[in-house]
Scaffold this active site. Structure first.
Site, PDB file in Angstrom:
ATOM      1  CB  SER A   1     -10.530  30.511  13.306  1.00  0.00           C
ATOM      2  OG  SER A   1     -11.043  29.862  12.157  1.00  0.00           O
TER       3      SER A   1
ATOM      4  CG  ASP B   1     -15.351  24.336  16.417  1.00  0.00           C
ATOM      5  OD1 ASP B   1     -15.063  23.983  15.253  1.00  0.00           O
ATOM      6  OD2 ASP B   1     -14.930  25.402  16.922  1.00  0.00           O
TER       7      ASP B   1
ATOM      8  CG  HIS C   1     -12.271  26.015  14.081  1.00  0.00           C
ATOM      9  ND1 HIS C   1     -13.435  26.495  14.655  1.00  0.00           N
ATOM     10  CD2 HIS C   1     -11.786  27.009  13.303  1.00  0.00           C
ATOM     11  CE1 HIS C   1     -13.643  27.738  14.248  1.00  0.00           C
ATOM     12  NE2 HIS C   1     -12.662  28.076  13.433  1.00  0.00           N
TER      13      HIS C   1
END
Length: 368
Positions: free
Chosen positions: A38, A334, A337
């Site tokens: 991610s 979040d 990240h």
């Protein structure tokens, strides 16, 4: 002496033609192929599973753009460096264009598969699968002479040899081990196998013609609220991060660096740059606001039960978990990240090579 210098110039010119990694000018990469999780996913997870919700993407794209951030990622800034379009996710069939490379990264991806852990947390697109997808993309480009899609949306055949290959993967292997309740000694014992798998994929890409590799180590996972608030912390460091998780990350990074050194010996014509992302991110986090921008409740405005963009019931009222007023003032987006501002700051630190081994600027990463 004049004759000697002339001979040296001829050798360099000859080498530059046949081995781009020896060229002494700035690199001219026509494409980038990225492998990761991610931290560099530009839409793979959203295409394969479920799309991200607003306010993801709000700062730069104005809407969710497949990135786990409010805006751009480090890989986006890398693409900008070479004036290339942002990388389309390999798994995204809507509006994708792969003429200048592809992004094989998918959120939750690991170096090794994680069959004992829930799919919702970790991706089935581990590194071997990403490599297989790369091969499918490359095989399609070989049909470019047929025209149509193959010619207009896939890289030219020679781009694969001249491309930059970027990696940012390994963080989820470590967090998966934590969630699987492995001991510190068990996790350390598993790292050599992780890196054997990693090296095998780099070697396979080299066999496919890849010559320029830009490899990020893993970041300080013990500084992420989404990790240290969901797992047992045995010790906090001076920055308020979970020292036990960061110690494992640093151990992994030391072994990754050893693996890169060996790869340089094994892959004669490759230019392999190891980038110390950990130090850059830790420096930033140590001197920044610790609160999560897009979150709800909890010590750091983070709760694993209230994910960014979701709608929750708070005291009988439906509440959408939204972003803070100024994302540019936060490091963490979040809980896991980074914000675009943080990603840009990290990029600015690594682009000139001062956190790289060898200390090679990104623009010259085709050099040995």
């Amino acid at each position: 002496m004049a004759n000697y210098n002339r001979i040296l110039q001829l050798i360099i010119a000859f080498s530059s033609v046949f081995y781009p990694a020896l060229d002494l000018n700035n690199c001219d990469f026509p494409a980038i192929f990225n492998f990761g999780d991610s931290n560099s996913d530009t839409g793979g997870f959203s295409a394969a599973f479920e799309a991200l919700l607003p306010p993801y993407g709000e700062t730069y794209f104005g809407k969710p753009a497949g990135r786990f951030s409010d805006g751009r990622l480090i890989i986006d800034f890398i693409a900008e460096t070479f004036r290339l379009p942002y990388l389309s996710a390999y798994l995204d069939s809507v509006g994708s264009n792969f003429t200048t490379g592809a992004n094989l990264a998918t959120a939750g991806s690991t170096i090794r598969p994680q069959p004992s852990l829930p799919l919702g947390r970790f991706s089935p697109f581990y590194l071997n699968i990403q490599y297989s997808q790369f091969l499918q993309l490359k095989s399609g480009s070989l049909f470019s002479k047929k025209g149509g899609f193959f010619k207009t949306l896939l890289p030219k055949e020679d781009y694969f040899d001249r491309a930059l290959y970027t990696f940012d993967i390994g963080q989820n292997d470590l967090t998966a081990a934590f969630f699987d309740k492995k001991s510190i000694s068990e996790i350390k014992a598993s790292i050599p196998d992780m890196l054997t798998n990693f090296s095998a994929n780099v070697k396979a890409l080299y066999d496919q013609g890849g010559r320029s590799f830009w490899i990020h180590n893993t970041g300080p996972i013990g500084c992420l609220p989404g990790i240290f608030m969901n797992l047992p912390v045995t010790q906090l460091d001076n920055a308020g991060c979970a020292a036990n998780f960061n110690d494992i990350a640093q151990y992994f990074n030391s072994k990754l660096k050893d693996a890169v050194v060996q790869l340089r010996k094994d892959l004669t014509f490759a230019a392999i740059t190891y980038v110390d992302i950990y130090t850059v991110k830790y420096t930033l986090i140590s001197n920044a606001n610790k609160y999560v921008c897009c979150g709800y409740s909890g010590k750091y405005n983070y709760s694993g039960l209230a994910g960014c963009g979701t709608t929750i019931n708070a005291n009988g009222t439906k509440v959408v978990v939204g972003s803070c007023e100024k994302p540019s003032t936060r490091v963490n987006w979040d809980g896991i990240h980074y914000t675009e501002a943080a990603n840009k700051w990290v990029y600015d630190q690594i682009v000139d090579g001062k956190f790289s081994d060898p200390p090679t600027p990104l623009r010259m990463s085709c050099h040995k």
